[in-house]
Design a protein around this motif. Sequence first.
Motif, PDB file in Angstrom:
ATOM      1  N   ASN A  22       0.824  -1.187  -0.089  1.00 42.77           N
ATOM      2  CA  ASN A  22      -0.015   0.081  -0.069  1.00 42.77           C
ATOM      3  C   ASN A  22       0.897   1.293  -0.189  1.00 42.77           C
ATOM      4  OD1 ASN A  22      -2.320  -1.333  -0.074  1.00 42.77           O
ATOM      5  ND2 ASN A  22      -2.766  -1.549   2.183  1.00 42.77           N
ATOM      6  N   LEU A  23       1.864   1.224   0.957  1.00 37.19           N
ATOM      7  CA  LEU A  23       2.841   2.603   0.985  1.00 37.19           C
ATOM      8  C   LEU A  23       3.661   2.532  -0.141  1.00 37.19           C
ATOM      9  CD1 LEU A  23       3.883   4.742   2.568  1.00 37.19           C
ATOM     10  CD2 LEU A  23       5.626   3.111   3.279  1.00 37.19           C
ATOM     11  N   LEU A  24       3.830   1.463  -0.847  1.00 30.95           N
ATOM     12  CA  LEU A  24       5.180   1.455  -1.964  1.00 30.95           C
ATOM     13  C   LEU A  24       4.384   1.921  -3.250  1.00 30.95           C
ATOM     14  CD1 LEU A  24       7.148  -1.475  -1.096  1.00 30.95           C
ATOM     15  CD2 LEU A  24       7.902   0.708  -1.261  1.00 30.95           C
ATOM     16  N   PHE A  25       2.906   1.700  -3.459  1.00 30.85           N
ATOM     17  CA  PHE A  25       2.202   1.927  -4.757  1.00 30.85           C
ATOM     18  C   PHE A  25       1.310   3.072  -4.317  1.00 30.85           C
ATOM     19  CE2 PHE A  25       3.949  -2.603  -5.483  1.00 30.85           C
ATOM     20  CZ  PHE A  25       4.139  -2.338  -6.731  1.00 30.85           C
ATOM     21  N   SER A  26       1.303   3.753  -3.404  1.00 29.80           N
ATOM     22  CA  SER A  26       0.366   4.783  -3.049  1.00 29.80           C
ATOM     23  C   SER A  26       0.587   6.025  -4.012  1.00 29.80           C
ATOM     24  CB  SER A  26       0.816   5.496  -1.667  1.00 29.80           C
ATOM     25  OG  SER A  26       0.052   6.491  -1.687  1.00 29.80           O
ATOM     26  N   PRO A  47      10.195  -1.017  -5.644  1.00 32.01           N
ATOM     27  CA  PRO A  47       9.190  -0.672  -6.714  1.00 32.01           C
ATOM     28  C   PRO A  47       9.015   0.635  -6.809  1.00 32.01           C
ATOM     29  CG  PRO A  47       7.965  -1.591  -5.008  1.00 32.01           C
ATOM     30  CD  PRO A  47       9.415  -1.694  -4.531  1.00 32.01           C
ATOM     31  N   ASN A  48       8.682   1.077  -8.081  1.00 32.56           N
ATOM     32  CA  ASN A  48       8.336   2.333  -8.592  1.00 32.56           C
ATOM     33  C   ASN A  48       9.235   3.567  -7.899  1.00 32.56           C
ATOM     34  OD1 ASN A  48       5.854   1.443  -9.608  1.00 32.56           O
ATOM     35  ND2 ASN A  48       4.762   1.792  -7.695  1.00 32.56           N
ATOM     36  N   SER A  49      10.420   3.053  -7.982  1.00 34.58           N
ATOM     37  CA  SER A  49      11.527   3.932  -7.391  1.00 34.58           C
ATOM     38  C   SER A  49      12.214   5.042  -8.696  1.00 34.58           C
ATOM     39  CB  SER A  49      12.748   3.491  -6.686  1.00 34.58           C
ATOM     40  OG  SER A  49      13.350   2.695  -7.426  1.00 34.58           O
ATOM     41  N   HIS A  50      12.597   6.301  -8.294  1.00 31.79           N
ATOM     42  CA  HIS A  50      13.011   7.219  -9.398  1.00 31.79           C
ATOM     43  C   HIS A  50      14.530   7.131  -8.864  1.00 31.79           C
ATOM     44  CE1 HIS A  50       8.705   8.187  -9.129  1.00 31.79           C
ATOM     45  NE2 HIS A  50       9.042   8.418 -10.701  1.00 31.79           N
ATOM     46  N   GLN A 109      11.620  -7.837   4.803  1.00 29.04           N
ATOM     47  CA  GLN A 109      10.396  -8.236   3.865  1.00 29.04           C
ATOM     48  C   GLN A 109      10.811  -9.025   2.807  1.00 29.04           C
ATOM     49  OE1 GLN A 109       7.244  -6.973   4.578  1.00 29.04           O
ATOM     50  NE2 GLN A 109       7.371  -4.991   5.353  1.00 29.04           N
ATOM     51  N   PRO A 110      11.262 -10.211   2.967  1.00 31.31           N
ATOM     52  CA  PRO A 110      11.866 -10.909   1.906  1.00 31.31           C
ATOM     53  C   PRO A 110      10.834 -11.264   0.897  1.00 31.31           C
ATOM     54  CG  PRO A 110      11.867 -12.122   3.864  1.00 31.31           C
ATOM     55  CD  PRO A 110      11.427 -10.875   4.520  1.00 31.31           C
ATOM     56  N   THR A 111       9.684 -11.553   1.551  1.00 35.95           N
ATOM     57  CA  THR A 111       8.805 -11.895   0.384  1.00 35.95           C
ATOM     58  C   THR A 111       8.277 -10.786  -0.571  1.00 35.95           C
ATOM     59  OG1 THR A 111       7.700 -13.387   1.963  1.00 35.95           O
ATOM     60  CG2 THR A 111       6.208 -12.614   0.075  1.00 35.95           C
ATOM     61  N   LEU A 112       8.105  -9.696   0.085  1.00 41.59           N
ATOM     62  CA  LEU A 112       8.007  -8.508  -0.840  1.00 41.59           C
ATOM     63  C   LEU A 112       9.212  -8.004  -1.839  1.00 41.59           C
ATOM     64  CD1 LEU A 112       6.141  -5.619   1.093  1.00 41.59           C
ATOM     65  CD2 LEU A 112       5.303  -6.895  -0.821  1.00 41.59           C
ATOM     66  N   TYR A 113      10.133  -8.346  -1.221  1.00 37.06           N
ATOM     67  CA  TYR A 113      11.556  -8.182  -1.868  1.00 37.06           C
ATOM     68  C   TYR A 113      11.745  -9.015  -2.981  1.00 37.06           C
ATOM     69  CZ  TYR A 113      16.484  -7.934  -3.385  1.00 37.06           C
ATOM     70  OH  TYR A 113      17.702  -7.771  -4.047  1.00 37.06           O
ATOM     71  N   ASN A 114      11.413 -10.234  -2.791  1.00 39.05           N
ATOM     72  CA  ASN A 114      11.460 -11.200  -4.050  1.00 39.05           C
ATOM     73  C   ASN A 114      10.338 -10.909  -5.047  1.00 39.05           C
ATOM     74  OD1 ASN A 114      13.691 -12.600  -3.103  1.00 39.05           O
ATOM     75  ND2 ASN A 114      12.489 -13.876  -1.554  1.00 39.05           N
TER      76      ASN A 114
END
Length: 125
Positions: A22-26, A47-50, A109-114
């Motif tokens: 939620n935070l990363l894709f907000s 994800p979604n980083s500049h 957060q290994p699951t999210l990282y992967n």
Amino acid sequence: RDYLQDRASPVTMVSPAQLTENLLFSESSFVIDIRNGYDRKLLRGLPNSHETSTAALKKHFHQIPKDKNILIVCQTGIDAPIAAYFLRSKGYKNVSFVMGGIVGWKLLQPTLYNKLGGMNKTELE
């Protein structure tokens, strides 16, 4: 100088455990990855980083929207607080950084990282 004299505006520390989808894709978040190229080869980023480097952030700060929540991440959490205070000094109000950087995110957060690491990244130009 302002920080040492207790005059610096605060920035927020974000735990890697708080980096949810939620935070990363907000829509209100703008993630900045200030790692150098060799660090990006070692670990995938948020994800979604500049992407930019710490040194190049100064020339790209005008591309960063002031109406978003700015989240800065580096490899281990050392450079991101400095960059966060730099952006605060330039008038950005909602600035935070990831404690422990990408290394901390991968460990906590290994699951999210992967699942999401390195997804939808762009370069600040």
